[in-house]
Design an enzyme around this catalytic site. Sequence first.
Site, PDB file in Angstrom:
ATOM      1  N   SER A  46       0.848  -1.195   0.000  1.00 42.70           N
ATOM      2  CA  SER A  46       0.000   0.000   0.000  1.00 42.70           C
ATOM      3  C   SER A  46       0.881   1.242   0.000  1.00 42.70           C
ATOM      4  CB  SER A  46      -0.943  -0.039   1.210  1.00 42.70           C
ATOM      5  OG  SER A  46      -1.933   0.939   1.096  1.00 42.70           O
ATOM      6  N   ASN A  47       0.359   2.377   0.416  1.00 44.43           N
ATOM      7  CA  ASN A  47       1.150   3.611   0.482  1.00 44.43           C
ATOM      8  C   ASN A  47       0.637   4.457   1.647  1.00 44.43           C
ATOM      9  OD1 ASN A  47      -1.042   5.399  -0.558  1.00 44.43           O
ATOM     10  ND2 ASN A  47      -0.805   4.095  -2.369  1.00 44.43           N
TER      11      ASN A  47
END
Length: 213
Positions: free
Chosen positions: A23-24
């Site tokens: 993810s981020n």
Amino acid sequence: MKRPVLVTAGPTREKIDPIRFISNYSTGTFGYEIAREAKARGRGVILISGPTCLEAPRGVRRISVESALEMKQAVEKEFKNCGCVIMAAAVSDWRVKTQVSTKIKRRGKGKVLELVENPDILAGLGRHKAGKILVGFALETGDLEKNAAKKLKTKHLDLIVANRLGKKGRAFSDNKTSVLMIDKFGNKRAINNKTKKELAKIILDKALSLNIG
Ligand code: C5P
């Protein structure tokens, strides 16, 4: 009656196994502020959101998704009924080629994950935009203006909002931020040190003024 505004927000999560994901650092704040502001202006708002801790703004229809492929499916379903799409989501560019259904165990050596590219949701919309206003975001670490102008053109956008990863790598979570907006006519506007709430108003003013031409 003006057609609804579709806003995407937050990160996507790309599953590796039932426990882990890629993810981020996106918090979703920008997209949620834009959705809140569009609602305050009396527009119907559909918010397609990746996982965040934020509450849906009152009166906004939120559709929660996890992965980029789920976000794509939800966006394409809602797109036809909307007048304006604002893609503030930080969509993961890659997903793991093969997700496994059981936890990957340590085996005392390294592990290589093969990644495949996710489809570019916004670029796909740009190919079938049928008079809708399309707004993209670009978070850049390199030449901000050049990269943003390129994305505006290749994704057939009406407006792009570019910002630079902050000095501490915190553009996602900083409450105050600076952006460069470039519209389809080549007009540029740098806006410095504003809250995401303030920027949401400015971005919507600009986006909703672009429905002619
Ligand atoms: O190319 P880049 O990821 O910087 O483009 C950012 C813009 O494109 C954002 O508006 C983002 O929501 C959108 N995007 C997308 N699908 C992807 C990657 C980015 O719609 N797979």
